[in-house]
Design a protein around this motif. Structure first.
Motif, PDB file in Angstrom:
ATOM      1  N   UNK A  79       0.843  -1.279   0.030  1.00  0.00           N
ATOM      2  CA  UNK A  79       0.043   0.043  -0.082  1.00  0.00           C
ATOM      3  C   UNK A  79       0.969   1.283   0.021  1.00  0.00           C
ATOM      4  N   UNK A  80       0.612   2.096  -1.065  1.00  0.00           N
ATOM      5  CA  UNK A  80       1.461   3.362  -1.050  1.00  0.00           C
ATOM      6  C   UNK A  80       1.426   4.238   0.441  1.00  0.00           C
ATOM      7  N   UNK A  81       2.649   4.496   0.637  1.00  0.00           N
ATOM      8  CA  UNK A  81       3.037   5.207   2.097  1.00  0.00           C
ATOM      9  C   UNK A  81       1.873   6.266   2.445  1.00  0.00           C
ATOM     10  N   UNK A  82       1.136   6.903   1.502  1.00  0.00           N
ATOM     11  CA  UNK A  82       0.231   7.918   1.566  1.00  0.00           C
ATOM     12  C   UNK A  82      -1.228   7.391   2.001  1.00  0.00           C
ATOM     13  N   UNK A  83      -1.446   5.892   1.734  1.00  0.00           N
ATOM     14  CA  UNK A  83      -2.744   5.561   1.693  1.00  0.00           C
ATOM     15  C   UNK A  83      -2.764   4.471   2.710  1.00  0.00           C
TER      16      UNK A  83
END
Length: 148
Positions: A79-83
């Motif tokens: 999961x992308x860091x921002x999400x």
């Protein structure tokens, strides 16, 4: 957010580029773990991901039985860091399990889990089936899921 699942042969070059970019960002750069990201297993895999515009925000690959293990397997879960922290990883895994059971008609799924994620995978029904081992310098445990 749009969910997509494609066999490798169905990915266009922009999709493949974004998938590989995110995998390298998480597994090579963020985890400071130089290893060969392109391992030829992608060819025999389905690629499940959530996209926001052209950006992949969650991803995993479903590897066909007989490629990594006797069973179907799941790998490169990210999961992308921002999400992170909003349930996207759980939804990603639930979608993968459903696809494997319903579309591929497989009742067992094996994965190599980073040790710090054991509780997460256990909460999805995976059971530990190995001792801890190092994979690319990171502690992992092999886990198995069996349909009910």
């Amino acid at each position: 957010m749009e969910w997509k699942i494609n066999h490798f042969s169905e990915l266009d070059t922009a999709e493949l580029y974004e998938i590989l970019k995110q995998r390298i960002n998480v597994f090579v750069v963020e985890q400071d773990c130089p290893y060969p990201e392109c391992d030829d297993k992608d060819f025999d895999s389905y690629h499940l991901y959530a996209a926001k515009g052209d950006k992949v925000v969650a991803y995993l690959r479903i590897i066909l039985p007989g490629v990594s293990y006797e069973e179907a397997s799941i790998g490169r879960v990210l999961v992308h860091r921002e999400y992170r922290g909003n349930g996207l990883g759980r939804e990603l895994m639930e979608r993968a399990i459903e696809y494997i059971e319903e579309e591929l008609q497989e009742d067992s799924i094996r994965l190599s889990a980073q040790e710090y994620l054991l509780d997460f995978y256990k909460s999805l029904g995976f059971k530990t089936v190995s001792d801890t081992y190092l994979e690319d310098g990171i502690p992992h445990v092999e886990m198995l899921y069996k349909s009910k």
